[in-house]
Design a protein around this motif. Structure first.
Motif, PDB file in Angstrom:
ATOM      1  N   ARG A   1      -3.903   8.831  -1.971  1.00 54.66           N
ATOM      2  CA  ARG A   1      -3.484   9.309  -0.650  1.00 54.66           C
ATOM      3  C   ARG A   1      -4.648   9.268   0.345  1.00 54.66           C
ATOM      4  NH1 ARG A   1       1.513  11.547  -1.233  1.00 54.66           N
ATOM      5  NH2 ARG A   1       2.132  12.142  -3.344  1.00 54.66           N
ATOM      6  N   SER A   2      -5.405   8.156   0.265  1.00 56.29           N
ATOM      7  CA  SER A   2      -6.591   8.057   1.108  1.00 56.29           C
ATOM      8  C   SER A   2      -6.542   6.825   2.006  1.00 56.29           C
ATOM      9  CB  SER A   2      -7.847   8.001   0.233  1.00 56.29           C
ATOM     10  OG  SER A   2      -7.797   6.878  -0.641  1.00 56.29           O
ATOM     11  N   LEU A   3      -5.342   6.402   2.423  1.00 56.15           N
ATOM     12  CA  LEU A   3      -5.214   5.205   3.235  1.00 56.15           C
ATOM     13  C   LEU A   3      -5.779   5.442   4.632  1.00 56.15           C
ATOM     14  CD1 LEU A   3      -1.640   3.911   2.294  1.00 56.15           C
ATOM     15  CD2 LEU A   3      -3.848   3.325   1.285  1.00 56.15           C
TER      16      LEU A   3
ATOM     17  N   PRO B   1      -4.093   3.613  -2.761  1.00 55.30           N
ATOM     18  CA  PRO B   1      -2.784   4.178  -2.402  1.00 55.30           C
ATOM     19  C   PRO B   1      -2.362   5.328  -3.307  1.00 55.30           C
ATOM     20  CG  PRO B   1      -2.510   2.075  -3.514  1.00 55.30           C
ATOM     21  CD  PRO B   1      -3.978   2.240  -3.268  1.00 55.30           C
ATOM     22  N   TYR B   2      -2.938   5.396  -4.499  1.00 57.92           N
ATOM     23  CA  TYR B   2      -2.605   6.489  -5.412  1.00 57.92           C
ATOM     24  C   TYR B   2      -3.388   7.755  -5.092  1.00 57.92           C
ATOM     25  CZ  TYR B   2      -0.555   2.669  -8.069  1.00 57.92           C
ATOM     26  OH  TYR B   2       0.184   1.588  -8.449  1.00 57.92           O
TER      27      TYR B   2
ATOM     28  N   GLN C   1       0.805  -1.217   0.000  1.00 64.19           N
ATOM     29  CA  GLN C   1       0.000   0.000   0.000  1.00 64.19           C
ATOM     30  C   GLN C   1       0.842   1.272   0.000  1.00 64.19           C
ATOM     31  OE1 GLN C   1      -2.882  -0.592  -1.171  1.00 64.19           O
ATOM     32  NE2 GLN C   1      -4.259   0.060   0.471  1.00 64.19           N
ATOM     33  N   HIS C   2       2.023   1.228   0.609  1.00 66.51           N
ATOM     34  CA  HIS C   2       2.888   2.406   0.618  1.00 66.51           C
ATOM     35  C   HIS C   2       3.755   2.498  -0.629  1.00 66.51           C
ATOM     36  CE1 HIS C   2       2.031   4.055   4.587  1.00 66.51           C
ATOM     37  NE2 HIS C   2       2.010   2.818   5.070  1.00 66.51           N
TER      38      HIS C   2
END
Length: 576
Positions: free
Chosen positions: A559-561, A556-557, A302-303
């Motif tokens: 920026r909503s983790l 993950p693209y 995910q990162h």
């Protein structure tokens, strides 16, 4: 003095029902040629009637030449009918033999097969039953064509009818595109509706094949440029060694008896539970197949979601370690969504693709994988990896199991206030889980009977919320609104008694560790004894150095983790 309409091709017919009769027979003719195969597909329960509905609508387009050239109705209709008949024959014949429709996936399989294998797709055509089917398929259109005669019609009436037909066929896709503000929506909708019937079926199928194949080849070329792992070593082990990865689909462990579900959805696996390591705290990182497996089958997570583009995949790692690799799939083979998945499969030394369906609402039972799987088990390879990709419990659930597994019908034990449709959906899902249980058991059982040094790992790519969450009002997956059920997956390991790294699975404590399956490649490397530069023991759930990670879900693209609800909040231990 009143003006009169000139005597042209578009004059009023001399006999009041003449035009209507000719158009009716023409429509029935092309409806038959383009729709009868889809009708048979629906009636045989091979797939839904959606294709038949689309063919029924698109057949209207064949009235346009008739309306514009009514004086030459018989010749025009005959010319187009012969063309459509010729291009419809392969699809009709293929259905008679295989009870499936022709799709770009089938075209892909045929072109990817060698000459001998390709011949097997067609050798059954030359039987008297297929010949009789072709005769009937030809005789009926000839009879319908004999009913068509030339006629006359007002020019304005003809143009109005043409406009009406175009609106019926194309208005809905255009409205969807306007609402979405994307002309591509109209194209994809039209493409989907036309792809079911002749002549578009073969033409569009080949176009799709060329487009998706080009994307796969570009992906493979990029993958070939990725350098291999450095200082790769393998623990010595008995030969022959067989390693199997079974990838399920859309199965959440909350509906599995093996994990405590009140229904007996796992009678087979439960019968050998003492032979299994059943991990009860494993989660998918993403709720969709492609995005999930881009991480599970590579070093991405995910990162670092793009690492699959720069580091070797699991398939490449195993080939580097000297394993003969196989991929057996009952997933759709060649669709716009599945190109990356097929790319991973194409990295194997040999692929067996079994599902040629155009749509997911089609029957392709996972028992298909058993024959090729058994044949591969019998091959004399010193070391081999077999990846088996199941269709599992993918929507629509009622298409995932044969009638013998239609076991659950009532609402006993289910949440209250569910509608009849919701109860039916849950029952279908549980039936699919029970059938999936029999397939995974059969894969283990056949491997067990080889009495080799062997290991099998089964997990699902992601879960599915089947009215499991608090309000019991949602079914499916939505990454923007994640729920526990969308990510809670089964993770089961079986191994032969002499498996070299069986001690890694000996401690009951490891079965309860919170584990993000994006790190599967590290656990898998541990289990089979691989080491290389970049191996991280703290990311392997079976390693004594393992450190639990938070389960972070979302795109993950974007920026909503966020941390998945009802999972432990922890510090992420990862590389920079």
């Amino acid at each position: 003095m009143q003006s009169t309409v000139p005597a042209t091709t578009f004059n009023l017919p001399s006999q009041p029902g003449e035009a209507k009769q000719s158009m009716m027979w023409t429509y029935v003719l092309f409806w038959y040629l383009t729709g009868v195969t889809q009708l048979l597909i629906g009636m045989s329960r091979t797939a839904s009637f959606e294709g038949f509905k689309d063919a029924t609508i698109t057949a209207l387009l064949w009235l346009i030449p008739l309306l514009l050239l009514p004086k030459h109705a018989k010749k025009v209709t005959g010319l187009f009918a012969v063309l459509v008949w010729l291009l419809a024959l392969p699809g009709f014949g293929y259905f008679l033999v295989y009870r499936q429709e022709i799709t770009q996936s089938l075209i892909f399989i045929i072109f990817e097969s060698n000459q001998s294998e390709s011949r097997e797709y067609f050798q059954n055509y030359f039987s008297w039953t297929i010949g009789l089917g072709f005769i009937l398929f030809t005789a009926i259109p000839v009879y319908l064509w004999s009913k068509i005669d030339a006629f006359t019609i007002k020019k304005t009436t003809a143009y109005a009818a043409v406009l009406g037909i175009l609106l019926v066929v194309f208005a809905y896709p255009m409205i969807k595109a306007i609402k979405a503000r994307d002309i591509g929506v109209a194209y994809s909708t039209i493409d989907r509706h036309f792809a079911v019937s002749s002549p578009w079926q073969l033409l569009l199928g080949y176009m799709h094949y060329e487009r998706e194949l080009g994307e796969i080849e570009r992906n493979l070329l990029s993958f070939k440029k990725i350098p291999p792992l450095t200082h790769l070593t393998e623990q010595a082990k008995p030969l022959p060694t067989t390693v199997v990865i079974v990838i399920g689909e859309s199965t959440n462990r909350l509906h599995m008896g093996l994990y405590g579900y009140y229904r007996d959805t796992n009678p087979k696996l439960s019968s050998i539970q003492n032979e299994l390591s059943v991990f009860d705290n494993v989660f998918a990182s993403r709720p969709n197949t492609i995005e999930s497996l881009e991480q599970v089958l590579t070093f991405a997570n995910q990162h670092h979601p793009d690492v699959y583009k720069t580091k070797p995949s699991l398939m490449a790692m195993m080939k580097q370690a000297g394993y003969r690799t196989y991929w057996v799939s009952n997933q759709q083979t060649l669709t716009a969504r599945n190109t990356m998945l097929t790319t991973f499969a194409k990295q194997a030394d040999q692929q067996v693709f079994l599902n040629t369906s155009r749509q997911q609402n089609a029957y392709s039972f996972d028992e298909k994988v058993l024959a090729p799987y058994t044949e591969i088990l019998n091959r004399q390879d010193e070391k081999k990896l077999i990846v088996v990709h199941l269709l599992g419990t993918h929507m629509k659930y009622a298409y995932r199991y044969p009638e013998a597994y239609d076991v659950f019908h009532d609402d006993k034990g289910l949440p209250k206030d569910l509608s009849a449709d919701q109860v039916e959906t849950i029952n279908a899902y549980d039936n699919a889980v029970r059938y999936n249980d029999s397939i995974v058991y059969a894969l283990i059982d056949r491997l067990k009977h080889k009495q080799q040094h062997s290991l099998l790992v089964y997990f699902s790519d992601h879960g599915e919320d089947v009215y499991d969450s608090a309000q019991h009002d949602f079914q499916g997956r939505n990454e923007a609104s994640p729920t526990y059920a969308m990510y809670a997956i089964p993770f089961v390991v079986w191994h032969s008694p002499n498996w070299i790294n069986a001690p890694l699975l000996a401690s009951p404590e490891i079965l309860h560790r919170q584990f993000d399956n994006a790190d599967f490649i590290y656990a898998f490397s541990d289990l089979i004894g691989l080491r290389y530069d970049g191996f991280m023991p703290h990311e392997s759930v079976v390693n004594s150095a393992f450190l639990e990670d938070p389960i972070l879900v979302g795109n993950p693209y974007g920026r909503s983790l966020q941390q998945l609800v009802d999972t432990k909040a922890l510090t992420r231990h990862d590389y920079d």
